[in-house]
Design a protein around this motif. Structure first.
Motif, PDB file in Angstrom:
ATOM      1  N   GLU A  39       0.818  -1.216   0.000  1.00  0.00           N
ATOM      2  CA  GLU A  39       0.000   0.000   0.000  1.00  0.00           C
ATOM      3  C   GLU A  39       0.853   1.268   0.000  1.00  0.00           C
ATOM      4  O   GLU A  39       0.314   2.371   0.099  1.00  0.00           O
ATOM      5  N   GLY A  40       2.182   1.122  -0.060  1.00  0.00           N
ATOM      6  CA  GLY A  40       3.060   2.284  -0.138  1.00  0.00           C
ATOM      7  C   GLY A  40       3.439   2.903   1.187  1.00  0.00           C
ATOM      8  O   GLY A  40       3.932   4.023   1.237  1.00  0.00           O
ATOM      9  N   ARG A  41       3.241   2.169   2.282  1.00  0.00           N
ATOM     10  CA  ARG A  41       3.616   2.672   3.606  1.00  0.00           C
ATOM     11  C   ARG A  41       4.992   2.136   3.983  1.00  0.00           C
ATOM     12  O   ARG A  41       5.361   1.037   3.595  1.00  0.00           O
ATOM     13  N   VAL A  42       5.722   2.914   4.759  1.00  0.00           N
ATOM     14  CA  VAL A  42       7.051   2.513   5.226  1.00  0.00           C
ATOM     15  C   VAL A  42       6.889   1.501   6.351  1.00  0.00           C
ATOM     16  O   VAL A  42       6.046   1.658   7.233  1.00  0.00           O
ATOM     17  N   LEU A  43       7.730   0.465   6.325  1.00  0.00           N
ATOM     18  CA  LEU A  43       7.747  -0.559   7.370  1.00  0.00           C
ATOM     19  C   LEU A  43       9.096  -0.545   8.084  1.00  0.00           C
ATOM     20  O   LEU A  43      10.138  -0.609   7.446  1.00  0.00           O
ATOM     21  N   LEU A  44       9.049  -0.479   9.404  1.00  0.00           N
ATOM     22  CA  LEU A  44      10.241  -0.562  10.262  1.00  0.00           C
ATOM     23  C   LEU A  44       9.935  -1.563  11.357  1.00  0.00           C
ATOM     24  O   LEU A  44       8.851  -1.541  11.927  1.00  0.00           O
ATOM     25  N   HIS A  45      10.897  -2.409  11.690  1.00  0.00           N
ATOM     26  CA  HIS A  45      10.644  -3.310  12.820  1.00  0.00           C
ATOM     27  C   HIS A  45      11.464  -2.873  14.015  1.00  0.00           C
ATOM     28  O   HIS A  45      12.465  -2.168  13.882  1.00  0.00           O
ATOM     29  N   SER A  46      11.002  -3.280  15.186  1.00  0.00           N
ATOM     30  CA  SER A  46      11.652  -2.868  16.426  1.00  0.00           C
ATOM     31  C   SER A  46      11.236  -3.789  17.560  1.00  0.00           C
ATOM     32  O   SER A  46      10.185  -4.428  17.501  1.00  0.00           O
ATOM     33  N   ARG A  47      12.042  -3.801  18.605  1.00  0.00           N
ATOM     34  CA  ARG A  47      11.623  -4.463  19.842  1.00  0.00           C
ATOM     35  C   ARG A  47      10.528  -3.618  20.490  1.00  0.00           C
ATOM     36  O   ARG A  47      10.539  -2.396  20.403  1.00  0.00           O
ATOM     37  N   ALA A  48       9.618  -4.264  21.162  1.00  0.00           N
ATOM     38  CA  ALA A  48       8.506  -3.563  21.797  1.00  0.00           C
ATOM     39  C   ALA A  48       8.973  -2.567  22.859  1.00  0.00           C
ATOM     40  O   ALA A  48       8.329  -1.539  23.069  1.00  0.00           O
ATOM     41  N   ASP A  49      10.110  -2.838  23.505  1.00  0.00           N
ATOM     42  CA  ASP A  49      10.574  -1.958  24.577  1.00  0.00           C
ATOM     43  C   ASP A  49      11.568  -0.892  24.123  1.00  0.00           C
ATOM     44  O   ASP A  49      12.137  -0.181  24.944  1.00  0.00           O
ATOM     45  N   GLU A  90      -0.188  -9.621  15.082  1.00  0.00           N
ATOM     46  CA  GLU A  90      -0.415  -9.037  13.758  1.00  0.00           C
ATOM     47  C   GLU A  90       0.885  -8.719  13.020  1.00  0.00           C
ATOM     48  O   GLU A  90       0.932  -8.742  11.792  1.00  0.00           O
ATOM     49  N   ALA A  91       1.941  -8.435  13.755  1.00  0.00           N
ATOM     50  CA  ALA A  91       3.214  -8.039  13.142  1.00  0.00           C
ATOM     51  C   ALA A  91       3.947  -9.191  12.459  1.00  0.00           C
ATOM     52  O   ALA A  91       4.806  -8.951  11.614  1.00  0.00           O
ATOM     53  N   MET A  92       3.627 -10.433  12.785  1.00  0.00           N
ATOM     54  CA  MET A  92       4.437 -11.555  12.284  1.00  0.00           C
ATOM     55  C   MET A  92       4.504 -11.612  10.765  1.00  0.00           C
ATOM     56  O   MET A  92       5.580 -11.758  10.197  1.00  0.00           O
ATOM     57  N   GLU A  93       3.372 -11.522  10.098  1.00  0.00           N
ATOM     58  CA  GLU A  93       3.403 -11.588   8.631  1.00  0.00           C
ATOM     59  C   GLU A  93       4.128 -10.388   8.034  1.00  0.00           C
ATOM     60  O   GLU A  93       4.793 -10.507   7.010  1.00  0.00           O
ATOM     61  N   MET A 116      11.546 -13.823  16.368  1.00  0.00           N
ATOM     62  CA  MET A 116      10.798 -12.564  16.369  1.00  0.00           C
ATOM     63  C   MET A 116       9.783 -12.521  17.518  1.00  0.00           C
ATOM     64  O   MET A 116       9.605 -11.493  18.165  1.00  0.00           O
ATOM     65  N   LYS A 117       9.150 -13.645  17.777  1.00  0.00           N
ATOM     66  CA  LYS A 117       8.187 -13.715  18.881  1.00  0.00           C
ATOM     67  C   LYS A 117       8.909 -13.568  20.220  1.00  0.00           C
ATOM     68  O   LYS A 117       8.480 -12.806  21.088  1.00  0.00           O
ATOM     69  N   GLU A 118      10.018 -14.296  20.380  1.00  0.00           N
ATOM     70  CA  GLU A 118      10.792 -14.238  21.628  1.00  0.00           C
ATOM     71  C   GLU A 118      11.309 -12.824  21.896  1.00  0.00           C
ATOM     72  O   GLU A 118      11.296 -12.351  23.033  1.00  0.00           O
ATOM     73  N   GLU A 119      11.756 -12.139  20.842  1.00  0.00           N
ATOM     74  CA  GLU A 119      12.297 -10.782  20.991  1.00  0.00           C
ATOM     75  C   GLU A 119      11.203  -9.707  21.058  1.00  0.00           C
ATOM     76  O   GLU A 119      11.507  -8.531  21.178  1.00  0.00           O
ATOM     77  N   GLU A 120       9.948 -10.123  20.964  1.00  0.00           N
ATOM     78  CA  GLU A 120       8.815  -9.198  20.974  1.00  0.00           C
ATOM     79  C   GLU A 120       8.968  -8.112  19.907  1.00  0.00           C
ATOM     80  O   GLU A 120       8.748  -6.918  20.145  1.00  0.00           O
ATOM     81  N   GLN A 121       9.326  -8.554  18.697  1.00  0.00           N
ATOM     82  CA  GLN A 121       9.458  -7.625  17.583  1.00  0.00           C
ATOM     83  C   GLN A 121       8.074  -7.172  17.120  1.00  0.00           C
ATOM     84  O   GLN A 121       7.135  -7.966  17.076  1.00  0.00           O
TER      85      GLN A 121
END
Length: 137
Positions: A39-49, A90-93, A116-121
């Motif tokens: 959809e043209g949005r920027v995606l960045l991943h991060s730890r929840a904390d 929701e973030a996994m995919e 990714m789940k363990e790191e709470e990404q």
């Protein structure tokens, strides 16, 4: 430059700097590896904390600089937009989509999912509202 030009640049360039606002108003500046969603949005991943997540939750208006492969002489874009936080599960995919866009195929997707789940990404997703410079890259 139009938003579509920035989106095309982001599809091929994954070195960036995110600027969010700290509680005291000063900028928080952090290196990121951006990708772009369908959809043209920027995606960045991060730890929840991470601090960037806390800062984006408090003030979702962010800016970014995205550059090419080399530091000096690279083309670059600036963008400004509103960010939202996409938590697990929701973030996994999106994490898998991001990895494919920014880094290619992973040798073991199940291992990647578990990490990714363990790191709470989670994901920071940015709707691009304004771009620059005014000339095409």
């Amino acid at each position: 430059m139009e938003i579509a030009d920035a989106q095309k640049f982001l599809a091929e360039n994954h070195r960036g700097v995110l600027v969010a606002r700290k509680r005291d108003g000063w900028p928080q500046i952090v290196l990121v590896t951006p990708a772009i969603d369908p959809e043209g949005r920027v995606l960045l991943h991060s730890r929840a904390d991470a601090y960037k997540v806390k800062n984006v939750r408090r003030d979702p208006k962010v800016s970014m600089l995205v550059m090419g492969e080399q530091y000096s002489g690279s083309k670059y874009i600036q963008l400004h937009g509103t960010a939202e936080i996409i938590p697990q599960p929701e973030a996994m995919e999106l994490l898998i989509y991001w990895h494919r866009q920014a880094k290619g195929e992973h040798p073991n997707w199940e291992e990647y999912r578990a990490k990714m789940k363990e790191e709470e990404q989670l994901f920071i997703r940015i709707d691009i509202e304004k771009v620059g410079p005014q000339k095409k890259v």
